[in-house]
Design an enzyme around this catalytic site. Sequence first.
Site, PDB file in Angstrom:
ATOM      1  N   GLY A 164      58.932  88.509  43.398  1.00  0.00           N
ATOM      2  CA  GLY A 164      58.800  87.712  44.612  1.00  0.00           C
ATOM      3  C   GLY A 164      58.762  88.561  45.875  1.00  0.00           C
ATOM      4  N   TYR A 202      52.820 104.561  49.209  1.00  0.00           N
ATOM      5  CA  TYR A 202      52.595 103.319  49.956  1.00  0.00           C
ATOM      6  C   TYR A 202      51.129 103.310  50.365  1.00  0.00           C
ATOM      7  CZ  TYR A 202      52.953  99.834  53.695  1.00  0.00           C
ATOM      8  OH  TYR A 202      52.776  98.743  54.492  1.00  0.00           O
ATOM      9  N   LEU A 203      50.420 102.306  49.905  1.00  0.00           N
ATOM     10  CA  LEU A 203      48.994 102.225  50.250  1.00  0.00           C
ATOM     11  C   LEU A 203      48.861 101.501  51.585  1.00  0.00           C
ATOM     12  CD1 LEU A 203      47.633 101.410  46.688  1.00  0.00           C
ATOM     13  CD2 LEU A 203      47.611 103.598  47.854  1.00  0.00           C
ATOM     14  N   HIS A 208      44.902  93.210  47.352  1.00  0.00           N
ATOM     15  CA  HIS A 208      45.568  92.847  46.100  1.00  0.00           C
ATOM     16  C   HIS A 208      44.511  92.150  45.246  1.00  0.00           C
ATOM     17  CE1 HIS A 208      48.981  90.966  43.671  1.00  0.00           C
ATOM     18  NE2 HIS A 208      47.886  90.334  43.250  1.00  0.00           N
ATOM     19  N   GLU A 275      48.072  92.911  37.839  1.00  0.00           N
ATOM     20  CA  GLU A 275      47.908  93.010  39.290  1.00  0.00           C
ATOM     21  C   GLU A 275      47.651  94.459  39.719  1.00  0.00           C
ATOM     22  OE1 GLU A 275      50.459  89.217  40.860  1.00  0.00           O
ATOM     23  OE2 GLU A 275      51.389  91.179  41.123  1.00  0.00           O
ATOM     24  N   GLU A 287      51.821  95.564  38.739  1.00  0.00           N
ATOM     25  CA  GLU A 287      52.665  94.896  37.755  1.00  0.00           C
ATOM     26  C   GLU A 287      51.843  93.937  36.915  1.00  0.00           C
ATOM     27  OE1 GLU A 287      55.626  92.061  38.882  1.00  0.00           O
ATOM     28  OE2 GLU A 287      54.422  91.186  40.484  1.00  0.00           O
ATOM     29  N   ARG A 291      52.730  85.196  32.438  1.00  0.00           N
ATOM     30  CA  ARG A 291      52.798  83.734  32.518  1.00  0.00           C
ATOM     31  C   ARG A 291      51.559  83.216  33.235  1.00  0.00           C
ATOM     32  NH1 ARG A 291      53.410  83.649  37.978  1.00  0.00           N
ATOM     33  NH2 ARG A 291      54.626  85.365  38.813  1.00  0.00           N
TER      34      ARG A 291
HETATM   35  P1  ADP Z   1      56.842  91.541  43.233  1.00  0.00           P
HETATM   36  O1  ADP Z   1      57.024  91.481  41.766  1.00  0.00           O
HETATM   37  O2  ADP Z   1      58.128  91.575  43.988  1.00  0.00           O
HETATM   38  O3  ADP Z   1      55.885  90.518  43.754  1.00  0.00           O
HETATM   39  P2  ADP Z   1      54.748  93.600  43.347  1.00  0.00           P
HETATM   40  O4  ADP Z   1      54.856  94.929  42.727  1.00  0.00           O
HETATM   41  O5  ADP Z   1      53.865  92.606  42.684  1.00  0.00           O
HETATM   42  O6  ADP Z   1      56.214  92.990  43.540  1.00  0.00           O
HETATM   43  O7  ADP Z   1      54.269  93.753  44.841  1.00  0.00           O
HETATM   44  C1  ADP Z   1      54.160  92.657  45.702  1.00  0.00           C
HETATM   45  C2  ADP Z   1      53.327  93.017  46.911  1.00  0.00           C
HETATM   46  O8  ADP Z   1      53.919  94.114  47.621  1.00  0.00           O
HETATM   47  C3  ADP Z   1      51.917  93.481  46.584  1.00  0.00           C
HETATM   48  O9  ADP Z   1      51.017  92.411  46.407  1.00  0.00           O
HETATM   49  C4  ADP Z   1      51.608  94.318  47.825  1.00  0.00           C
HETATM   50  O10 ADP Z   1      51.312  93.468  48.911  1.00  0.00           O
HETATM   51  C5  ADP Z   1      52.935  94.990  48.150  1.00  0.00           C
HETATM   52  N1  ADP Z   1      53.021  96.314  47.498  1.00  0.00           N
HETATM   53  C6  ADP Z   1      53.520  96.595  46.266  1.00  0.00           C
HETATM   54  N2  ADP Z   1      53.392  97.906  45.976  1.00  0.00           N
HETATM   55  C7  ADP Z   1      52.815  98.493  47.042  1.00  0.00           C
HETATM   56  C8  ADP Z   1      52.410  99.860  47.363  1.00  0.00           C
HETATM   57  N3  ADP Z   1      52.602 100.863  46.528  1.00  0.00           N
HETATM   58  N4  ADP Z   1      51.829 100.078  48.571  1.00  0.00           N
HETATM   59  C9  ADP Z   1      51.640  99.054  49.459  1.00  0.00           C
HETATM   60  N5  ADP Z   1      51.996  97.775  49.214  1.00  0.00           N
HETATM   61  C10 ADP Z   1      52.575  97.494  48.031  1.00  0.00           C
END
Ligand code: ADP
Length: 452
Positions: A164, A202-203, A208, A275, A287, A291
């Site tokens: 989340g 960090y991108l 996404h 994702e 990740e 589901r």
């Molecule tokens: P969660 O399981 O908490 O949703 P995610 O890994 O899916 O975590 O990441 C959620 C969101 O966080 C991504 O859709 C993106 O917007 C941001 N994010 C995650 N990893 C990165 C990264 N390495 N660099 C920049 N933004 C990130």
Amino acid sequence: MFKKVLIANRGEIAMRVHRACRELGIQTVAVHSTADSKAMHVRLADESVCIGPAQAKDSYLNIAAIVSAAEITGADAIHPGYGFLSENARFADIVKAHGITFIGPSAEHIRTMGDKIAAKKAVGDLGIPLVPGSPGALADFEEAKAAASQIGYPALIKAASGGGGRGMKLVEEESQLEEQLQAAQQEALAAFGDGSVYIERYLKQPRHIEIQIAADSHGNVVHLGERDCSLQRRNQKVLEEAPSPVLTAEERAKIGETTRKAIQGLGYLGVGTVEYLYENGEFFFIEMNTRLQVEHPVTEQVTGIDLVREQISIAAGNPLSFTQEDVTFTGHAIECRINAEDPRTFVPSPGRIQEFHAPGGLGVRFDSAVYDGYDIPPFYDSMIGKLIVFGDNRELVIARLRRALEETVLAGINTTIPLFEDLLDDEDFKTGDYHIHWLGEWLAKQEEAGEG
Ligand code: ADP
């Protein structure tokens, strides 16, 4: 095929599962908290069982109560929806131990993908490209420092058990590392009961982009293309579309095939989503969700495939009803998550819906569980509906979305509809020129303009 499915969820997703079951000739059992006794999913299901008080931990997360409800009603399968127990490996194990089918992957796959460090390793070994980062959990500051200097700044500390969008800390330079590491570990421990964290690059301006997968128990795995979920607020999705406005057919086929092969290598069963962040033509895995996802309808609209029907059928042991060659992509679809929230402050706005009118017409789908006079309880997620609009091309879909938003009446509460109306007028949105941090920046600008 199953005779009776218990739906361990509420709201629009409980309705979505009920609809698929109806069309398959399967009886449904709704479960509900005391706060949801008048909910639409309860009214529509063949049977319903109250599983506890309003608080989710006492009802929708109450494994014993849900499994008992399945036993009492003689359900032969449980569909977990999304959220709540949908990615709880223990729940999947317990359901199975009671001789009931869990409509989802094996507990083992849920467990692996629920631990993002284990997930990265599992899919990385199968050829999926990863965000550069530490190979495992960070033991201490020294290890974090070494990893960060290798991947470079800015870097992002993430919780292994995160979800989340929670438990993430941005580190702009080394001087912030120690403090942010501690903060992330503490936050992760408090939120997920697991303090392990890792660090990634960090991108700065990625999109996404996620790939939908479906796998049966006969070894068939297909991908259903991508969804672009770059419009996010605080790492939570707000609007999703398919196809992505920036991906070429070649890129889609390539990442789709890479993903498909890896999922086949895993021996995964059911529907799932891989994702990625996408920047400068490159994909980076973040990740896998094991589901059905909130935004699955946009894929359904452009492929014509009923994902929930397929998911139930796969769980019953049937082969997929289509092959990869059968999957074609037609037109464009956009989904807006309609939340009962103030469109400016995002403060939740539960209460009575005094007047309700659903949008309709050609190319409009409204997935919701609300009705005239419905009381939105304050205990759960504020998403009350999903407006999904589709048509031949993105330009038409945006025009259609505008008129569908105009038609929607949800009187008595605040909703995020005005936010979408403003967004549709934005040039960057119209041209599809946005990334995951874009909406946050846009909202900050709106705020400034409002105050000035
Ligand atoms: P969660 O399981 O908490 O949703 P995610 O890994 O899916 O975590 O990441 C959620 C969101 O966080 C991504 O859709 C993106 O917007 C941001 N994010 C995650 N990893 C990165 C990264 N390495 N660099 C920049 N933004 C990130």
